[in-house]
Design a protein around this motif. Structure first.
Motif, PDB file in Angstrom:
ATOM      1  N   ILE A  45       0.850  -1.179   0.000  1.00 52.86           N
ATOM      2  CA  ILE A  45       0.000   0.000   0.000  1.00 52.86           C
ATOM      3  C   ILE A  45       0.893   1.239   0.000  1.00 52.86           C
ATOM      4  O   ILE A  45       1.934   1.259   0.658  1.00 52.86           O
ATOM      5  N   ILE A  46       0.499   2.248  -0.778  1.00 55.53           N
ATOM      6  CA  ILE A  46       1.291   3.477  -0.918  1.00 55.53           C
ATOM      7  C   ILE A  46       0.510   4.648  -0.326  1.00 55.53           C
ATOM      8  O   ILE A  46      -0.658   4.857  -0.653  1.00 55.53           O
ATOM      9  N   ASP A  47       1.159   5.412   0.524  1.00 55.02           N
ATOM     10  CA  ASP A  47       0.634   6.633   1.147  1.00 55.02           C
ATOM     11  C   ASP A  47      -0.666   6.418   1.931  1.00 55.02           C
ATOM     12  O   ASP A  47      -1.655   7.135   1.733  1.00 55.02           O
ATOM     13  N   PRO A  48      -0.666   5.486   2.881  1.00 51.89           N
ATOM     14  CA  PRO A  48      -1.862   5.282   3.706  1.00 51.89           C
ATOM     15  C   PRO A  48      -2.073   6.408   4.724  1.00 51.89           C
ATOM     16  O   PRO A  48      -1.114   6.962   5.246  1.00 51.89           O
ATOM     17  N   VAL A  49      -3.333   6.714   4.981  1.00 48.60           N
ATOM     18  CA  VAL A  49      -3.726   7.752   5.932  1.00 48.60           C
ATOM     19  C   VAL A  49      -4.221   7.062   7.209  1.00 48.60           C
ATOM     20  O   VAL A  49      -5.011   6.119   7.149  1.00 48.60           O
ATOM     21  N   LEU A  50      -3.762   7.521   8.355  1.00 44.47           N
ATOM     22  CA  LEU A  50      -4.074   6.881   9.630  1.00 44.47           C
ATOM     23  C   LEU A  50      -5.574   6.656   9.833  1.00 44.47           C
ATOM     24  O   LEU A  50      -5.999   5.575  10.223  1.00 44.47           O
ATOM     25  N   GLU A  51      -6.381   7.679   9.568  1.00 48.22           N
ATOM     26  CA  GLU A  51      -7.818   7.574   9.827  1.00 48.22           C
ATOM     27  C   GLU A  51      -8.517   6.523   8.966  1.00 48.22           C
ATOM     28  O   GLU A  51      -9.654   6.150   9.256  1.00 48.22           O
ATOM     29  N   LYS A  52      -7.874   6.031   7.933  1.00 47.66           N
ATOM     30  CA  LYS A  52      -8.498   5.058   7.030  1.00 47.66           C
ATOM     31  C   LYS A  52      -7.918   3.656   7.170  1.00 47.66           C
ATOM     32  O   LYS A  52      -8.221   2.767   6.377  1.00 47.66           O
ATOM     33  N   VAL A  53      -7.102   3.420   8.179  1.00 42.82           N
ATOM     34  CA  VAL A  53      -6.463   2.102   8.347  1.00 42.82           C
ATOM     35  C   VAL A  53      -7.495   0.991   8.444  1.00 42.82           C
ATOM     36  O   VAL A  53      -7.344  -0.061   7.816  1.00 42.82           O
ATOM     37  N   ASP A  54      -8.567   1.193   9.184  1.00 45.87           N
ATOM     38  CA  ASP A  54      -9.598   0.151   9.286  1.00 45.87           C
ATOM     39  C   ASP A  54     -10.205  -0.155   7.914  1.00 45.87           C
ATOM     40  O   ASP A  54     -10.449  -1.316   7.582  1.00 45.87           O
ATOM     41  N   ARG A  55     -10.438   0.881   7.135  1.00 45.37           N
ATOM     42  CA  ARG A  55     -10.971   0.699   5.770  1.00 45.37           C
ATOM     43  C   ARG A  55     -10.003  -0.118   4.919  1.00 45.37           C
ATOM     44  O   ARG A  55     -10.410  -1.028   4.201  1.00 45.37           O
ATOM     45  N   TYR A  56      -8.715   0.205   4.996  1.00 42.66           N
ATOM     46  CA  TYR A  56      -7.723  -0.539   4.214  1.00 42.66           C
ATOM     47  C   TYR A  56      -7.700  -2.007   4.626  1.00 42.66           C
ATOM     48  O   TYR A  56      -7.667  -2.909   3.783  1.00 42.66           O
ATOM     49  N   LEU A  57      -7.698  -2.246   5.925  1.00 44.74           N
ATOM     50  CA  LEU A  57      -7.628  -3.626   6.420  1.00 44.74           C
ATOM     51  C   LEU A  57      -8.864  -4.426   6.029  1.00 44.74           C
ATOM     52  O   LEU A  57      -8.760  -5.614   5.703  1.00 44.74           O
ATOM     53  N   LYS A  58     -10.017  -3.786   6.015  1.00 45.05           N
ATOM     54  CA  LYS A  58     -11.241  -4.465   5.583  1.00 45.05           C
ATOM     55  C   LYS A  58     -11.138  -4.840   4.106  1.00 45.05           C
ATOM     56  O   LYS A  58     -11.483  -5.958   3.710  1.00 45.05           O
ATOM     57  N   LEU A  59     -10.668  -3.924   3.279  1.00 45.48           N
ATOM     58  CA  LEU A  59     -10.513  -4.203   1.854  1.00 45.48           C
ATOM     59  C   LEU A  59      -9.492  -5.319   1.624  1.00 45.48           C
ATOM     60  O   LEU A  59      -9.720  -6.221   0.815  1.00 45.48           O
ATOM     61  N   ILE A  60      -8.394  -5.274   2.334  1.00 45.21           N
ATOM     62  CA  ILE A  60      -7.362  -6.307   2.213  1.00 45.21           C
ATOM     63  C   ILE A  60      -7.948  -7.663   2.579  1.00 45.21           C
ATOM     64  O   ILE A  60      -7.703  -8.662   1.890  1.00 45.21           O
ATOM     65  N   GLU A  61      -8.754  -7.706   3.619  1.00 42.33           N
ATOM     66  CA  GLU A  61      -9.405  -8.961   4.012  1.00 42.33           C
ATOM     67  C   GLU A  61     -10.409  -9.421   2.954  1.00 42.33           C
ATOM     68  O   GLU A  61     -10.444 -10.595   2.587  1.00 42.33           O
ATOM     69  N   GLU A  62     -11.225  -8.490   2.447  1.00 46.96           N
ATOM     70  CA  GLU A  62     -12.216  -8.827   1.418  1.00 46.96           C
ATOM     71  C   GLU A  62     -11.552  -9.389   0.161  1.00 46.96           C
ATOM     72  O   GLU A  62     -12.106 -10.269  -0.501  1.00 46.96           O
ATOM     73  N   LEU A  63     -10.384  -8.870  -0.179  1.00 48.62           N
ATOM     74  CA  LEU A  63      -9.663  -9.328  -1.373  1.00 48.62           C
ATOM     75  C   LEU A  63      -8.784 -10.542  -1.087  1.00 48.62           C
ATOM     76  O   LEU A  63      -8.094 -11.021  -1.981  1.00 48.62           O
ATOM     77  N   ASP A  64      -8.802 -11.013   0.156  1.00 51.40           N
ATOM     78  CA  ASP A  64      -8.007 -12.160   0.588  1.00 51.40           C
ATOM     79  C   ASP A  64      -6.517 -11.938   0.318  1.00 51.40           C
ATOM     80  O   ASP A  64      -5.829 -12.766  -0.264  1.00 51.40           O
ATOM     81  N   LEU A  65      -6.028 -10.772   0.775  1.00 46.18           N
ATOM     82  CA  LEU A  65      -4.630 -10.398   0.594  1.00 46.18           C
ATOM     83  C   LEU A  65      -3.913 -10.390   1.933  1.00 46.18           C
ATOM     84  O   LEU A  65      -4.535 -10.363   2.985  1.00 46.18           O
ATOM     85  N   LYS A  66      -2.593 -10.351   1.845  1.00 41.39           N
ATOM     86  CA  LYS A  66      -1.739 -10.197   3.029  1.00 41.39           C
ATOM     87  C   LYS A  66      -0.856  -8.980   2.777  1.00 41.39           C
ATOM     88  O   LYS A  66      -0.065  -8.956   1.835  1.00 41.39           O
ATOM     89  N   LEU A  67      -1.002  -7.955   3.609  1.00 43.17           N
ATOM     90  CA  LEU A  67      -0.194  -6.745   3.457  1.00 43.17           C
ATOM     91  C   LEU A  67       1.223  -7.040   3.932  1.00 43.17           C
ATOM     92  O   LEU A  67       1.430  -7.396   5.084  1.00 43.17           O
ATOM     93  N   VAL A  68       2.199  -6.887   3.028  1.00 42.26           N
ATOM     94  CA  VAL A  68       3.588  -7.158   3.399  1.00 42.26           C
ATOM     95  C   VAL A  68       4.451  -5.898   3.408  1.00 42.26           C
ATOM     96  O   VAL A  68       5.480  -5.865   4.070  1.00 42.26           O
ATOM     97  N   LYS A  69       4.020  -4.833   2.681  1.00 42.46           N
ATOM     98  CA  LYS A  69       4.786  -3.589   2.664  1.00 42.46           C
ATOM     99  C   LYS A  69       3.847  -2.398   2.646  1.00 42.46           C
ATOM    100  O   LYS A  69       2.882  -2.363   1.888  1.00 42.46           O
ATOM    101  N   ALA A  70       4.139  -1.411   3.503  1.00 46.41           N
ATOM    102  CA  ALA A  70       3.421  -0.141   3.537  1.00 46.41           C
ATOM    103  C   ALA A  70       4.438   0.953   3.257  1.00 46.41           C
ATOM    104  O   ALA A  70       5.471   1.044   3.923  1.00 46.41           O
TER     105      ALA A  70
END
Length: 169
Positions: A28-53
């Protein structure tokens, strides 16, 4: 390939989620703190594993989500060599997760730690190059001459077909 452009309306910031489908590793590139929950939900929905921010630079207009994502996913945090994160990059290096590779360009001017990332037909420019403009150079060790060189010596030399994905609209 999975590519998502996500918008945060308060700071008018764009965040980008990239992954190949093979094993589901993502960055993920340029994540905003207030949207971390949104990002994690999307990552889960897409069945991904975040390895680099990744942050393209130190942001003055919002708080980065790098630390929160690192704490919640154990991903590697990535920035340019001037920063104090898990992985520091320099011009000419490659940043990769399975099936996705970014070429690292040092593009100072907006800040002295500004980097852009080229992936095939697109470039993620942070605040160095925006749509119809460029990032300010009057704070965070900004330098208009360096910005000019980053724009005309690097970014505007990319092929005309290159799609520009900035950190702001």
């Amino acid at each position: 390939m999975i590519f998502r452009q996500l918008f945060e309306p308060v700071s008018c910031t764009y965040t980008y989620l990239l992954a190949s489908r093979r094993g589901g590793e993502a960055m993920i590139i340029d994540p905003v703190l207030e949207k971390v929950d949104r990002y994690l939900k999307l990552i889960e929905e897409l069945d991904l594993k975040l390895v680099k921010a990744i942050d393209t630079h130190l942001h003055a207009d919002h708080v980065t989500g790098l630390g929160a994502l690192r704490d919640r996913t154990h991903c590697i945090t990535v920035m340019g060599e001037q920063s104090m994160v898990s992985m520091r990059l320099s011009e000419g290096e490659k940043l990769s997760v399975e099936g996705v590779s970014l070429d690292v360009l040092y593009t100072p001017g907006h800040t002295d730690d500004s980097y852009s990332f080229v992936m095939g037909d697109r470039v993620f420019t942070g605040d160095t190059l925006l749509i119809r403009g460029t990032g300010r150079t009057d704070f965070q060790n900004g330098d208009p001459r360096m910005q000019y060189e980053s724009l005309f010596g690097k970014l505007l030399r990319l092929p005309d077909e290159t799609l520009v994905y900035p950190a702001h609209d």
